[in-house]
Scaffold this active site. Sequence first.
Site, mmCIF file in Angstrom:
data_model
loop_
_atom_site.group_PDB
_atom_site.id
_atom_site.type_symbol
_atom_site.label_atom_id
_atom_site.label_comp_id
_atom_site.label_asym_id
_atom_site.label_seq_id
_atom_site.Cartn_x
_atom_site.Cartn_y
_atom_site.Cartn_z
ATOM 1 N N GLU A 105 -1.149 8.244 -15.481
ATOM 2 C CA GLU A 105 0.196 8.301 -14.900
ATOM 3 C C GLU A 105 0.371 7.230 -13.819
ATOM 4 O O GLU A 105 0.952 7.487 -12.760
ATOM 5 C CB GLU A 105 0.461 9.702 -14.313
ATOM 6 C CG GLU A 105 0.228 10.814 -15.312
ATOM 7 C CD GLU A 105 0.580 12.207 -14.788
ATOM 8 O OE1 GLU A 105 1.268 12.312 -13.764
ATOM 9 O OE2 GLU A 105 0.163 13.180 -15.425
ATOM 10 N N GLU A 132 -4.157 19.411 -13.336
ATOM 11 C CA GLU A 132 -4.060 19.687 -11.894
ATOM 12 C C GLU A 132 -4.556 21.065 -11.460
ATOM 13 O O GLU A 132 -3.838 21.805 -10.783
ATOM 14 C CB GLU A 132 -2.603 19.520 -11.457
ATOM 15 C CG GLU A 132 -2.065 18.139 -11.756
ATOM 16 C CD GLU A 132 -0.616 17.948 -11.305
ATOM 17 O OE1 GLU A 132 0.085 18.947 -11.127
ATOM 18 O OE2 GLU A 132 -0.207 16.797 -11.138
HETATM 19 C C1 GLA Z 1 2.397 15.118 -12.339
HETATM 20 C C2 GLA Z 1 2.410 15.636 -13.755
HETATM 21 C C3 GLA Z 1 3.386 14.893 -14.618
HETATM 22 C C4 GLA Z 1 4.696 14.634 -13.923
HETATM 23 C C5 GLA Z 1 4.465 13.969 -12.598
HETATM 24 C C6 GLA Z 1 5.762 13.750 -11.846
HETATM 25 O O1 GLA Z 1 1.639 14.032 -12.141
HETATM 26 O O2 GLA Z 1 1.158 15.606 -14.387
HETATM 27 O O3 GLA Z 1 3.618 15.650 -15.760
HETATM 28 O O4 GLA Z 1 5.373 15.853 -13.742
HETATM 29 O O5 GLA Z 1 3.668 14.830 -11.819
HETATM 30 O O6 GLA Z 1 6.814 13.382 -12.629
#
Ligand code: GLA
Length: 629
Positions: free
Chosen positions: A464, A343
Site C-alpha cells: 500500500e 492489521e
Molecule cells: C489500510 C487498509 C487499506 C485501506 C487503507 C486506507 O491500510 O489496509 O485497506 O483501507 O488503510 O485507505
Amino acid sequence: MKKLLRSAALCLSALLTLTSTPLSAVQAAGQAGKDIYVTGFEDGDVSKFSKRGDDDTSVIKASTSDPHSGDYCMEVTERDQGWNGPSIALKDLCEPGVLYIASAWVKAKWYNSCKLSMQYTDSEGVQHYNNLSKATSQGEWVKIPEIRFCLFDSMKDVSLYIECDDKADLCVDDFKLTEAPFFEIQKDIPSLKDVFADCFKLGGAVTASEIAAKSTQALVLKHYNSLTLGNELKPENMLRQKASQELYEETGDNTAAVVKLNDAARYILDFCRKYKIPVRGHVLVWYSQTPYWFFTEDFTDNGAIVGKETMLKRMENYIKDVFGVLDEEYPDVDFYAWDVVNEAFLDGGTPREPGKYEDYNGSSAWVKIFGDNSFIPPAFEYARKYARKTTKLYYNDFNEYMKVDAMLKLGKELHEKGWLDGLGLQSHLDVTNNSTSDPFPSVQQYAAALDKFCESGLDIQITELDATYAHSVSNGDSLQAKYYKGIMDAIVKNKDKISAVIFWGTTDDQSWRGDRTPLLFDGEYKAKSCFDAIVEGRDYTTGPSTQTTTTTSSSSSSVDEPELKKGDADCNGKVQIADAVLLARYIAEDDVVVTAQGKANAELSGDTSLTSDDLIKLLEFLAGSNKTL
Ligand code: GLA
C-alpha cells in the site's frame, strides 16, 4: 552510422519543436470541463432540489436572508433528522465514465458537520450512501471542498444531497457541479511496470468510482500490472445482512453469512478480466470495515456476540464463500495474492484491544471473541484450504517497521505449517513527520526493517505504498522525490525477495491522504518529481515485463497492448514525425523508451530488429514518397 543517426534525430527533433505545440502545454490546458449545474439561486429557483422522500420533513425555499453571495441562497428548515436535506437527482445531468467535480457553500444554524453526500441504488436494489466531502460550520458560511466523482453503469437513481449531523437549519449557496477537464495521460514517459519489469509486479489500488474515469483507466493500463480493489472485496462489501438473517431463520444455522460480490467489485474485476490484469485480493479477516452484525448471534446490529466455535465456523464459511463466488464469476481473473489477515498487531506487536469497532475505532471484535490473536492461524488454514493453488497468501500490516519481530514470528510459524506464503508491508510513509523535514520512518529505518523481512525467506510484497508530505514544508516536493528514491532503492536492492510493489492509489487527488499528496501522479495525471526520481537511472529500454504470472484456466497474464499500428513507435495512435525521432534515437542508443508494442509497430523492414532500414521506410512514408508502410 551511430553519429549519422544521432544527427538525423537532432534535425527531426528541431523540426518537431517548430511545428507542434509542446506536449506539456497541451497537457496543462487539458480539455476544459463544462458546467453541468451551477447555481447561486439568484433567480429564486430551488426546484432542482427536493427533500429526501416522504419521511423527510425539510422545507426548502429560496431566501434573501444572509446569502453567501448575491441576493439569494437556498434555505432548508424543519429538518427532523441528520439525513434530511436538499437532494439533486443526477439522472439527466451526469453519465457514467465521466469525471465530475461538485462543491457548495453551506451554513448550519449552529456548530455542525455539513456533508455533501451521494445516494444510489445498485442492481440488487440496495441503497448506498457515501459521504463525499464535508466542512464544519459554526453558524457561518463554509465551503464544502470540491470533490471529484465518477459514476459507473449499474448505479441507478443517483443523487447528491447535503446533510448535517442533527436537526439544525441549513443554508446552501453557490452549488457547483461541473465536468472535470479531461486529462490526457503522459504517453512520453516510461511505464512503471516496464521500468521494474525485471524486479517485481508494479501496481496500485483503485476503487470503482476512480477507475470509472477514462483517464484513470489509461494511467492504470500504462503503468500497472497488478490491481488491488481499494474497498470492494472487504467484508463490509461482500457480506449481506438481510439475506444472512433470512438464511438463519430458514435453516436455524447461524454459522454461515451470505456472501456476494457487488456492482462496484464487478466493475473493477470486469476491467481486470478485459485487460488481463492480475489482482491482489484484499482482505478476508480484519477488525475494520467488517460489520459488527457479522459477530452477533442473530446477525443483528446489537445482538449478543457469538462464541469462538461459532465464529470459527463462520470464518471458515466466509473464506470458502469469498473464494467460491470469485471462482464462479471470475475463474479467468488471476488472483495471484490474497491478504488473509490485515492489521492484527498494535505497534510493538501486541494484539488490538477487544471491542466493537464503532465504539472505539481501533478495537477488534475478533479479539473480543478469541481473547487474543489466536484467530489468525485458523484464518490461514482455511484460506489455504479453499484458495486456488495459484494464489499466494499474506499477512498484511502497517507501521511494519515497528512490528518486525511480531510479524516475522507469526509469518514463520504459519509458513512452516504451509498456510502462509509471505508478508505484506503496507508502507504508508511520511516524508515530513509532524511538518518537520524529518521523515517517519527515515529511509534508513525503513531499509533496515525491509532487509530483516527479506532475510526471513518469506515472500515479501509492498502492498500500500504512499509517502505524504506536509505542504507547509517549502521544499516538500523535492524531499518527497529524494525520499521515494531512497525507499525504491531499498526495495530494488531486495528485488529477489519481493514479488510485488503496490501503490495505494493512482493520482493524489483520489488518494485517502490526498491533502498531503502522497502518490507519483498529481491530480492532472502528470508524473511528479518523485516519479522521475524512482525511474531515473534505471534501464527501462528493454521493453515491458517479461515476468510471467501464474494464471488459472484460460487466462493469460500480460496486459492487452493496443493493436499493431505500423510506424507508431510511441504508441499514441498516430504516425508522425515524433515516431521517426523516437526510432532514430532508439537506434542511436539514446536514452529513450520504446515499448514492446512500439517496437512491433516500428518494425517495417520485415526482419526482427530495429535498424536504419526501418527508419528510412518510416521517413519515406512521412515525406509522402511511399504511401504505405
Ligand atoms: C489500510 C487498509 C487499506 C485501506 C487503507 C486506507 O491500510 O489496509 O485497506 O483501507 O488503510 O485507505
